[in-house]
Design a protein around this motif. Structure first.
Motif, short mmCIF file in Angstrom:
data_model
loop_
_atom_site.label_atom_id
_atom_site.label_comp_id
_atom_site.label_asym_id
_atom_site.label_seq_id
_atom_site.Cartn_x
_atom_site.Cartn_y
_atom_site.Cartn_z
N GLN A 47 0.84 -1.20 0.00
CA GLN A 47 0.00 0.00 0.00
C GLN A 47 0.87 1.26 0.00
O GLN A 47 0.63 2.20 -0.76
CB GLN A 47 -0.93 0.01 1.22
CG GLN A 47 -1.89 1.19 1.24
CD GLN A 47 -2.82 1.16 2.44
OE1 GLN A 47 -2.51 0.59 3.49
NE2 GLN A 47 -3.98 1.78 2.29
N LEU A 48 1.91 1.26 0.80
CA LEU A 48 2.82 2.41 0.84
C LEU A 48 3.54 2.59 -0.50
O LEU A 48 3.70 3.71 -0.98
CB LEU A 48 3.82 2.25 1.97
CG LEU A 48 3.23 2.27 3.38
CD1 LEU A 48 4.30 1.95 4.41
CD2 LEU A 48 2.56 3.60 3.67
N ARG A 49 3.94 1.49 -1.10
CA ARG A 49 4.63 1.53 -2.41
C ARG A 49 3.73 2.16 -3.48
O ARG A 49 4.16 2.95 -4.30
CB ARG A 49 5.04 0.12 -2.82
CG ARG A 49 5.78 0.04 -4.14
CD ARG A 49 6.01 -1.41 -4.56
NE ARG A 49 6.61 -2.21 -3.53
CZ ARG A 49 7.92 -2.28 -3.30
NH1 ARG A 49 8.75 -1.57 -4.04
NH2 ARG A 49 8.40 -3.05 -2.35
N ARG A 50 2.44 1.83 -3.43
CA ARG A 50 1.49 2.38 -4.40
C ARG A 50 1.27 3.87 -4.18
O ARG A 50 1.18 4.64 -5.12
CB ARG A 50 0.16 1.62 -4.29
CG ARG A 50 -0.86 2.02 -5.34
CD ARG A 50 -2.14 1.22 -5.25
NE ARG A 50 -2.67 1.02 -3.92
CZ ARG A 50 -3.27 1.99 -3.18
NH1 ARG A 50 -3.39 3.19 -3.66
NH2 ARG A 50 -3.73 1.73 -1.98
N ILE A 51 1.20 4.30 -2.93
CA ILE A 51 0.93 5.70 -2.61
C ILE A 51 2.16 6.58 -2.78
O ILE A 51 2.06 7.73 -3.21
CB ILE A 51 0.39 5.82 -1.16
CG1 ILE A 51 -0.96 5.12 -1.07
CG2 ILE A 51 0.28 7.27 -0.73
CD1 ILE A 51 -1.46 4.96 0.35
#
Length: 160
Positions: A47-51
């Motif tokens: 999720q952090l990688r996507r954001i």
């Protein structure tokens, strides 16, 4: 502390900009991440990688394929984050000077503590942008005058 937790500590204030200004994160997802962080629920690396794709790209550039650990995440923010801002990398290429100023990670010394607010002394202080030098201790760190801390936006991130 996990790499996800330290990453979110440093990037939590960026969620406002990503959601409200750049429209890259929904209000729902912003609130979900904030709630998860403040209630100690896990936040996934995916999720952090996507954001935050630019930050993950920079971590990989600096530390290679095994970049995802707490030491590397901390070192990225404390030692290298500001270099990317100064170089105009990613969204910083169109950010105004005020955003660039506040987005920098700084090492500061605590001068005074007043509840969850601390007055800090830091290198690069611009009195036109920051007359009070007051930062929020939103992570409830045990602070006293003389402590050395890192900051991002108006938040105290870590005690060094």
């Amino acid at each position: 502390m996990t790499p996800e937790e330290i990453f979110v500590r440093y990037s939590l204030s960026c969620l406002e900009d990503l959601c409200d200004t750049l429209k890259q994160v929904s209000e729902e997802e912003k609130k979900d991440i904030q709630m998860r962080y403040h209630t100690h629920l896990p936040i996934s690396e995916e999720q952090l990688r996507r954001i935050f794709p630019a930050a993950f790209r920079r971590l990989a550039e600096r530390f290679g394929k095994d970049y995802w650990n707490m030491a590397n995440v901390r070192e990225y923010f404390v030692r290298y984050h500001n270099e990317y801002i100064d170089a105009g990398d990613g969204k910083y290429s169109f950010a105004d000077d005020n955003i660039k100023y506040w987005c920098k990670v700084r090492i500061a010394h605590v001068e005074e503590v007043m509840g969850n607010i601390a007055v800090l002394n830091y290198e690069g202080h611009d009195p036109k942008r920051d007359q009070s030098r007051r930062f929020v201790n939103e992570h409830n760190l045990d602070l006293k005058a003389g402590d050395k801390v890192t900051t991002h936006w108006r938040s105290i991130i870590e005690k060094l």
